[in-house]
Design a protein around this motif. Structure first.
Motif, PDB file in Angstrom:
ATOM      1  N   ARG A 180     -21.888 -11.653  15.686  1.00  0.00           N
ATOM      2  CA  ARG A 180     -21.240 -10.339  15.726  1.00  0.00           C
ATOM      3  C   ARG A 180     -20.931  -9.886  14.303  1.00  0.00           C
ATOM      4  O   ARG A 180     -20.218 -10.559  13.580  1.00  0.00           O
ATOM      5  N   GLU A 181     -21.488  -8.756  13.919  1.00  0.00           N
ATOM      6  CA  GLU A 181     -21.232  -8.190  12.601  1.00  0.00           C
ATOM      7  C   GLU A 181     -19.781  -7.723  12.528  1.00  0.00           C
ATOM      8  O   GLU A 181     -19.209  -7.294  13.521  1.00  0.00           O
ATOM      9  N   PRO A 182     -19.155  -7.771  11.352  1.00  0.00           N
ATOM     10  CA  PRO A 182     -17.796  -7.270  11.221  1.00  0.00           C
ATOM     11  C   PRO A 182     -17.752  -5.755  11.370  1.00  0.00           C
ATOM     12  O   PRO A 182     -18.770  -5.083  11.213  1.00  0.00           O
ATOM     13  N   PHE A 183     -16.570  -5.256  11.661  1.00  0.00           N
ATOM     14  CA  PHE A 183     -16.326  -3.814  11.702  1.00  0.00           C
ATOM     15  C   PHE A 183     -15.927  -3.410  10.292  1.00  0.00           C
ATOM     16  O   PHE A 183     -15.041  -4.017   9.694  1.00  0.00           O
ATOM     17  N   GLU A 184     -16.587  -2.390   9.754  1.00  0.00           N
ATOM     18  CA  GLU A 184     -16.312  -1.985   8.374  1.00  0.00           C
ATOM     19  C   GLU A 184     -16.274  -0.476   8.283  1.00  0.00           C
ATOM     20  O   GLU A 184     -17.166   0.214   8.792  1.00  0.00           O
ATOM     21  N   CYS A 185     -15.206   0.051   7.662  1.00  0.00           N
ATOM     22  CA  CYS A 185     -15.107   1.492   7.454  1.00  0.00           C
ATOM     23  C   CYS A 185     -14.034   1.795   6.408  1.00  0.00           C
ATOM     24  O   CYS A 185     -13.344   0.901   5.935  1.00  0.00           O
ATOM     25  N   THR A 186     -13.909   3.049   6.100  1.00  0.00           N
ATOM     26  CA  THR A 186     -12.826   3.535   5.253  1.00  0.00           C
ATOM     27  C   THR A 186     -11.635   3.791   6.163  1.00  0.00           C
ATOM     28  O   THR A 186     -11.802   4.135   7.339  1.00  0.00           O
ATOM     29  N   ALA A 187     -10.431   3.613   5.641  1.00  0.00           N
ATOM     30  CA  ALA A 187      -9.214   3.871   6.413  1.00  0.00           C
ATOM     31  C   ALA A 187      -8.193   4.563   5.513  1.00  0.00           C
ATOM     32  O   ALA A 187      -8.251   4.452   4.291  1.00  0.00           O
ATOM     33  N   THR A 188      -7.264   5.271   6.151  1.00  0.00           N
ATOM     34  CA  THR A 188      -6.162   5.918   5.451  1.00  0.00           C
ATOM     35  C   THR A 188      -4.867   5.260   5.897  1.00  0.00           C
ATOM     36  O   THR A 188      -4.658   5.037   7.091  1.00  0.00           O
ATOM     37  N   VAL A 189      -3.988   4.972   4.948  1.00  0.00           N
ATOM     38  CA  VAL A 189      -2.705   4.334   5.256  1.00  0.00           C
ATOM     39  C   VAL A 189      -1.770   5.383   5.857  1.00  0.00           C
ATOM     40  O   VAL A 189      -1.466   6.396   5.224  1.00  0.00           O
ATOM     41  N   ALA A 190      -1.314   5.135   7.085  1.00  0.00           N
ATOM     42  CA  ALA A 190      -0.418   6.065   7.781  1.00  0.00           C
ATOM     43  C   ALA A 190       1.049   5.739   7.527  1.00  0.00           C
ATOM     44  O   ALA A 190       1.885   6.629   7.421  1.00  0.00           O
ATOM     45  N   TRP A 191       1.372   4.437   7.441  1.00  0.00           N
ATOM     46  CA  TRP A 191       2.753   4.011   7.216  1.00  0.00           C
ATOM     47  C   TRP A 191       2.755   2.609   6.631  1.00  0.00           C
ATOM     48  O   TRP A 191       1.793   1.861   6.782  1.00  0.00           O
ATOM     49  N   VAL A 192       3.851   2.273   5.952  1.00  0.00           N
ATOM     50  CA  VAL A 192       4.032   0.940   5.346  1.00  0.00           C
ATOM     51  C   VAL A 192       5.490   0.564   5.469  1.00  0.00           C
ATOM     52  O   VAL A 192       6.376   1.416   5.318  1.00  0.00           O
ATOM     53  N   ARG A 193       5.756  -0.723   5.728  1.00  0.00           N
ATOM     54  CA  ARG A 193       7.137  -1.218   5.706  1.00  0.00           C
ATOM     55  C   ARG A 193       7.136  -2.697   5.337  1.00  0.00           C
ATOM     56  O   ARG A 193       6.196  -3.424   5.631  1.00  0.00           O
ATOM     57  N   LEU A 238       0.847  -1.183   0.000  1.00  0.00           N
ATOM     58  CA  LEU A 238       0.000   0.000   0.000  1.00  0.00           C
ATOM     59  C   LEU A 238       0.887   1.238   0.000  1.00  0.00           C
ATOM     60  O   LEU A 238       2.061   1.166   0.357  1.00  0.00           O
ATOM     61  N   ASP A 239       0.326   2.365  -0.382  1.00  0.00           N
ATOM     62  CA  ASP A 239       1.055   3.628  -0.372  1.00  0.00           C
ATOM     63  C   ASP A 239       0.542   4.503   0.757  1.00  0.00           C
ATOM     64  O   ASP A 239      -0.679   4.569   1.002  1.00  0.00           O
ATOM     65  N   GLU A 240       1.459   5.180   1.446  1.00  0.00           N
ATOM     66  CA  GLU A 240       1.058   6.100   2.506  1.00  0.00           C
ATOM     67  C   GLU A 240       0.093   7.137   1.949  1.00  0.00           C
ATOM     68  O   GLU A 240       0.273   7.631   0.841  1.00  0.00           O
ATOM     69  N   GLY A 241      -0.937   7.421   2.722  1.00  0.00           N
ATOM     70  CA  GLY A 241      -1.926   8.419   2.336  1.00  0.00           C
ATOM     71  C   GLY A 241      -3.098   7.889   1.539  1.00  0.00           C
ATOM     72  O   GLY A 241      -4.109   8.571   1.395  1.00  0.00           O
ATOM     73  N   MET A 242      -2.993   6.664   1.018  1.00  0.00           N
ATOM     74  CA  MET A 242      -4.100   6.143   0.212  1.00  0.00           C
ATOM     75  C   MET A 242      -5.278   5.773   1.102  1.00  0.00           C
ATOM     76  O   MET A 242      -5.118   5.407   2.258  1.00  0.00           O
ATOM     77  N   LYS A 243      -6.485   5.883   0.547  1.00  0.00           N
ATOM     78  CA  LYS A 243      -7.699   5.473   1.249  1.00  0.00           C
ATOM     79  C   LYS A 243      -8.092   4.091   0.751  1.00  0.00           C
ATOM     80  O   LYS A 243      -7.875   3.754  -0.411  1.00  0.00           O
TER      81      LYS A 243
END
Length: 112
Positions: free
Chosen positions: A68-81, A46-51
């Motif tokens: 139990r229903e899953p947790f679902e949302c949009t997220a932003t990538v803060a860091w990758v290594r 993934l690339d930092e900053g991507m949604k």
């Protein structure tokens, strides 16, 4: 010695996740989860900053809970290594609904 200043406490928990980028969905796993984000292990770089779209399969005692229903949302990538043949990525949740936030809070309280 470094001091972390995090808004939300992390809970070390490995659960299945799905990451959706564009039209591609890939399997992932969490290393830790907080009310504000998660650290993921996955095969896709993934690339930092991507949604992205994120789905966390919430479990009970390490087993998927059919009630139990899953947790679902949009997220932003803060860091990758890189991590061996995979990648680690830290993601921040983007405005989960009150229902999703409550679902995650209950799950985290049960895993502590």
């Amino acid at each position: 010695m470094s001091v972390e200043h995090r808004r939300h406490a992390r809970t070390t928990v490995e659960i299945a996740a799905e990451v959706t980028v564009g039209h591609e969905t890939v399997a992932a796993a969490t290393q830790n989860v907080s009310e504000g984000g998660a650290a993921l292990t996955l095969d896709l770089r993934l690339d930092e900053g991507m949604k992205l779209g994120l789905l966390l399969i919430l479990t009970q005692d390490g087993i998927e809970d059919p009630d139990r229903e899953p947790f679902e949302c949009t997220a932003t990538v803060a860091w990758v290594r890189p991590s061996g043949a995979q990648f680690l990525a830290g993601v921040a949740f983007v405005d989960p609904s009150p229902t999703q936030r409550s679902r995650l809070r209950e799950f985290l309280a049960a895993t502590r």
